[in-house]
Design a protein around this motif. Structure first.
Motif, PDB file in Angstrom:
ATOM      1  N   GLU A  42      43.591 -16.307 -69.152  1.00 56.27           N
ATOM      2  CA  GLU A  42      43.194 -17.649 -68.730  1.00 56.27           C
ATOM      3  C   GLU A  42      41.811 -17.566 -68.116  1.00 56.27           C
ATOM      4  O   GLU A  42      41.408 -16.519 -67.607  1.00 56.27           O
ATOM      5  CB  GLU A  42      44.158 -18.200 -67.677  1.00 56.27           C
ATOM      6  CG  GLU A  42      45.552 -18.449 -68.170  1.00 56.27           C
ATOM      7  CD  GLU A  42      46.450 -18.976 -67.075  1.00 56.27           C
ATOM      8  OE1 GLU A  42      46.393 -18.458 -65.940  1.00 56.27           O
ATOM      9  OE2 GLU A  42      47.216 -19.909 -67.344  1.00 56.27           O
ATOM     10  N   LYS A 102      42.557 -22.760 -67.938  1.00 58.18           N
ATOM     11  CA  LYS A 102      42.814 -23.013 -69.362  1.00 58.18           C
ATOM     12  C   LYS A 102      43.133 -21.690 -70.026  1.00 58.18           C
ATOM     13  O   LYS A 102      42.512 -20.666 -69.736  1.00 58.18           O
ATOM     14  CB  LYS A 102      41.575 -23.623 -70.036  1.00 58.18           C
ATOM     15  CG  LYS A 102      41.206 -24.992 -69.527  1.00 58.18           C
ATOM     16  CD  LYS A 102      41.795 -26.034 -70.406  1.00 58.18           C
ATOM     17  CE  LYS A 102      41.315 -27.388 -69.901  1.00 58.18           C
ATOM     18  NZ  LYS A 102      41.613 -28.458 -70.723  1.00 58.18           N
ATOM     19  N   LYS A 103      44.085 -21.713 -70.935  1.00 58.64           N
ATOM     20  CA  LYS A 103      44.435 -20.512 -71.676  1.00 58.64           C
ATOM     21  C   LYS A 103      43.299 -20.154 -72.630  1.00 58.64           C
ATOM     22  O   LYS A 103      42.812 -20.988 -73.371  1.00 58.64           O
ATOM     23  CB  LYS A 103      45.727 -20.726 -72.437  1.00 58.64           C
ATOM     24  CG  LYS A 103      46.865 -21.106 -71.485  1.00 58.64           C
ATOM     25  CD  LYS A 103      48.144 -20.478 -71.819  1.00 58.64           C
ATOM     26  CE  LYS A 103      49.257 -20.749 -70.850  1.00 58.64           C
ATOM     27  NZ  LYS A 103      49.040 -21.552 -69.704  1.00 58.64           N
TER      28      LYS A 103
END
Length: 181
Positions: free
Chosen positions: A46, A62-63
């Protein structure tokens, strides 16, 4: 017991949105099935994403690779079976099917991915000191001036005391919202 030198990183394909659950399932299965010597760690890459909208700064994780989980393991028939049959895992990336073992990530790829997710928080250029007079350049208090009363270098924030309607009011703002006068 597996040799530490046989440890390699592999990529698992998962259902999108279930990456963290797969990571937890994998760690608990490795422990409950006595595979700690073969399955070492699972990582969901992430990165912190900062967005500025309407003068507000919003930060969220956010991945980096949605639908994928990295796992460090020694590839054996038993460990392969445990990982492959973990709920939420749809397969290994680099496996050609029909029971073939997957190809591990290259050491350079692993180093690049792990270094990008282990970076420290952003460093802010501190150009202010407590007591400096600043002018607020954006936001609701734009145009007002006052001394810096507090600095939060970790988050890039300042507290400034401004005179509003004959009353001293402290306001918090980003470094970028003020300039030294």
């Amino acid at each position: 017991m597996a040799e530490q030198s046989d440890k390699m990183w592999y990529v698992l394909h998962t259902y999108s949105g279930y990456e963290n659950r797969v990571k937890e399932n994998l760690q608990s299965r490795a422990q409950s099935m006595g595979m700690e010597d073969y399955i070492f760690q699972a990582v969901v890459p992430e990165e912190e994403e900062t967005e500025r909208k309407n003068g507000k700064v919003k930060t969220e994780m956010k991945k980096t690779f949605p639908g994928y989980v990295l796992v460090e393991m020694v590839m054996s028939d038993e460990s392969w079976f445990v990982v492959r049959n973990t709920p939420g895992v749809t397969g290994f990336v680099g496996s050609h099917g029909a029971g073939s073992k997957p190809a591990p990530l290259l050491p350079e790829e692993v180093a690049s991915i792990l270094s990008s997710i282990q970076e420290d928080k952003p460093n802010y250029d501190i150009e202010f000191e407590i007591g400096d007079n600043v002018k607020i350049v954006t936001g609701a208090f734009a145009g007002l001036e006052g001394p810096v009363t507090e600095i939060d270098a970790e988050h890039g924030k300042l507290k400034v005391e401004v005179d509003m309607f004959g009353r001293l009011t402290e306001t918090e703002l980003d470094y970028s919202d003020a300039k030294r006068i």
